[in-house]
Structure formats: structure tokens, C-alpha cells
Design a protein around this motif. Structure first.
Motif, PDB file in Angstrom:
ATOM      1  N   UNK A 146      -3.574  10.308   2.293  1.00 51.88           N
ATOM      2  CA  UNK A 146      -3.477  11.756   2.118  1.00 51.88           C
ATOM      3  C   UNK A 146      -2.074  12.131   1.636  1.00 51.88           C
ATOM      4  N   UNK A 147      -1.871  13.425   1.421  1.00 49.74           N
ATOM      5  CA  UNK A 147      -0.577  14.011   1.061  1.00 49.74           C
ATOM      6  C   UNK A 147       0.068  13.349  -0.163  1.00 49.74           C
ATOM      7  N   UNK A 148      -0.736  13.036  -1.165  1.00 56.14           N
ATOM      8  CA  UNK A 148      -0.224  12.353  -2.355  1.00 56.14           C
ATOM      9  C   UNK A 148       0.429  13.346  -3.322  1.00 56.14           C
ATOM     10  N   UNK A 149       1.583  12.923  -3.833  1.00 55.23           N
ATOM     11  CA  UNK A 149       2.243  13.698  -4.881  1.00 55.23           C
ATOM     12  C   UNK A 149       3.078  12.785  -5.758  1.00 55.23           C
ATOM     13  N   UNK A 150       3.349  13.265  -6.957  1.00 56.57           N
ATOM     14  CA  UNK A 150       4.102  12.503  -7.947  1.00 56.57           C
ATOM     15  C   UNK A 150       5.263  13.350  -8.437  1.00 56.57           C
ATOM     16  N   UNK A 198       4.238   9.315  -4.005  1.00 56.18           N
ATOM     17  CA  UNK A 198       4.403   9.298  -2.558  1.00 56.18           C
ATOM     18  C   UNK A 198       3.078   9.689  -1.910  1.00 56.18           C
ATOM     19  N   UNK A 199       2.820   9.183  -0.703  1.00 57.00           N
ATOM     20  CA  UNK A 199       1.584   9.473   0.017  1.00 57.00           C
ATOM     21  C   UNK A 199       1.696   8.914   1.425  1.00 57.00           C
ATOM     22  N   UNK A 200       0.691   9.183   2.236  1.00 58.74           N
ATOM     23  CA  UNK A 200       0.608   8.656   3.597  1.00 58.74           C
ATOM     24  C   UNK A 200      -0.690   7.870   3.722  1.00 58.74           C
ATOM     25  N   UNK A 201      -0.598   6.675   4.311  1.00 54.80           N
ATOM     26  CA  UNK A 201      -1.786   5.864   4.589  1.00 54.80           C
ATOM     27  C   UNK A 201      -1.984   5.837   6.096  1.00 54.80           C
ATOM     28  N   UNK A 202      -3.197   6.126   6.531  1.00 56.15           N
ATOM     29  CA  UNK A 202      -3.559   6.035   7.943  1.00 56.15           C
ATOM     30  C   UNK A 202      -4.407   4.780   8.115  1.00 56.15           C
ATOM     31  N   UNK A 203      -3.916   3.849   8.945  1.00 56.41           N
ATOM     32  CA  UNK A 203      -4.629   2.594   9.177  1.00 56.41           C
ATOM     33  C   UNK A 203      -5.957   2.814   9.872  1.00 56.41           C
ATOM     34  N   UNK A 204      -6.886   1.937   9.602  1.00 52.48           N
ATOM     35  CA  UNK A 204      -8.210   2.005  10.215  1.00 52.48           C
ATOM     36  C   UNK A 204      -8.284   1.163  11.475  1.00 52.48           C
ATOM     37  N   UNK A 205      -9.482   0.724  11.812  1.00 53.92           N
ATOM     38  CA  UNK A 205      -9.708  -0.047  13.040  1.00 53.92           C
ATOM     39  C   UNK A 205      -9.043  -1.414  12.986  1.00 53.92           C
ATOM     40  N   UNK A 206      -8.897  -1.975  11.796  1.00 54.09           N
ATOM     41  CA  UNK A 206      -8.271  -3.297  11.641  1.00 54.09           C
ATOM     42  C   UNK A 206      -7.038  -3.166  10.754  1.00 54.09           C
ATOM     43  N   UNK A 207      -6.067  -4.026  10.980  1.00 58.51           N
ATOM     44  CA  UNK A 207      -4.886  -4.052  10.114  1.00 58.51           C
ATOM     45  C   UNK A 207      -5.315  -4.422   8.698  1.00 58.51           C
ATOM     46  N   UNK A 208      -4.569  -3.973   7.731  1.00 60.97           N
ATOM     47  CA  UNK A 208      -4.858  -4.272   6.337  1.00 60.97           C
ATOM     48  C   UNK A 208      -3.527  -4.372   5.604  1.00 60.97           C
ATOM     49  N   UNK A 209      -3.584  -4.644   4.319  1.00 57.53           N
ATOM     50  CA  UNK A 209      -2.371  -4.757   3.514  1.00 57.53           C
ATOM     51  C   UNK A 209      -2.586  -4.040   2.196  1.00 57.53           C
ATOM     52  N   UNK A 210      -1.686  -3.115   1.873  1.00 56.29           N
ATOM     53  CA  UNK A 210      -1.717  -2.436   0.581  1.00 56.29           C
ATOM     54  C   UNK A 210      -1.152  -3.396  -0.456  1.00 56.29           C
ATOM     55  N   UNK A 211      -1.951  -3.713  -1.457  1.00 63.86           N
ATOM     56  CA  UNK A 211      -1.542  -4.678  -2.477  1.00 63.86           C
ATOM     57  C   UNK A 211      -1.033  -4.016  -3.747  1.00 63.86           C
ATOM     58  N   UNK A 212      -1.628  -2.884  -4.112  1.00 65.22           N
ATOM     59  CA  UNK A 212      -1.274  -2.258  -5.384  1.00 65.22           C
ATOM     60  C   UNK A 212      -1.716  -0.807  -5.406  1.00 65.22           C
TER      61      UNK A 212
END
Length: 146
Positions: A25-29, A42-56
């Protein structure tokens, strides 16, 4: 005493509840001040039930997008370094904000103007992708929500 038991029960059940879905959410350029220079997303990522990794992160509005991080270097000078990926903890919040993690957007198209929205696609190691709309602001404009 019953009220205390009810509170303890609700708290225990809340702790066992599954975490939410992976979201962004809250994405802006921010457009570059000088034409031909990179902009930043820029933006905010809210993690889910399991850990993950942002790749790109990608967008059709720029030829190339790179994960980066700003940090204080030698003698207090700010420096930037590319990031291969960024861990997203389960249930955690990951901020991409000025002065920290961000996405460098190289060769933003000339048709992209302040006041528009452009799509960003976030790709994760789990195979999930999130598509969000980012508000575009000019180089000298205030950040959204400021």
C-alpha cells in the motif's frame, strides 16, 4: 473473575489467529529533478502468514527498476547500495521510504507526469506478485500524506 477469563480467552484466540495476506500500500513515485536521471518509488509491504522475500519491482513507466537502500557512509555522507532482495517477515511491515529502502526507476518515460498514477508490480520468492498503483509527484512537490 468471568470478565478476566473472557479477556484472557479472547487474547489467546487472537494470538492463534492466522495473519493477514501479503499486501502492499501507500505507493508513490518521485520524478527526477533533472530529466534523464532516475526517479524513485516508495511503498509499504505488509507481510502475510509466512515470511517471504521481495525479489524485484517493475513498471511499464520505466526501462529499469532496481531495489536500493540509502545509508550513512564514511564521514556521515549518504550513500546508496543496490539490494539483491529484501526479506519480508511474517506479519511484519516493510517500509520503502525516502532516506532508506527505495526502488530506483531508470529512464522514466517522458509521458509520465505529476498527478498521474502508474502501476508497480512487486515480485516475491514465493511466486506471488502484487500490482499496486503509485501516485506520481514532481521533484519539488511534497510527498503524499505530508
Amino acid at each position: 473473575m468471568r470478565r478476566f477469563s473472557a479477556i484472557v480467552t479472547v487474547a489467546a484466540l487472537s494470538a492463534c489467529a492466522p495473519k493477514g495476506e501479503l499486501s502492499a500500500s501507500n505507493a508513490w513515485v518521485r520524478l527526477p529533478a533533472v530529466s534523464g536521471q532516475p526517479g524513485a518509488a516508495y511503498f509499504t509491504v505488509q507481510g502475510g502468514a509466512a515470511a517471504d522475500t521481495l525479489l524485484a519491482v517493475s513498471t511499464p513507466a520505466a526501462l529499469k527498476a532496481e531495489l536500493h537502500e540509502s545509508m550513512k557512509g564514511d564521514h556521515g555522507m549518504m550513500a546508496m547500495a543496490p539490494l539483491k532482495d529484501v526479506a519480508v517477515p511474517a506479519g511484519g511491515k516493510l517500509e520503502f521510504a525516502p532516506g532508506g529502502r527505495h526502488v530506483m526507476l531508470h529512464s522514466i518515460g517522458p509521458a509520465v507526469k505529476s498527478g498521474q498514477k502508474i502501476p508497480l508490480t512487486l515480485s516475491f520468492a514465493s511466486g506471488k506478485t502484487l500490482r499496486i498503483e503509485a501516485n506520481v509527484v514532481g521533484a519539488g512537490d511534497p510527498a503524499p500524506g505530508s
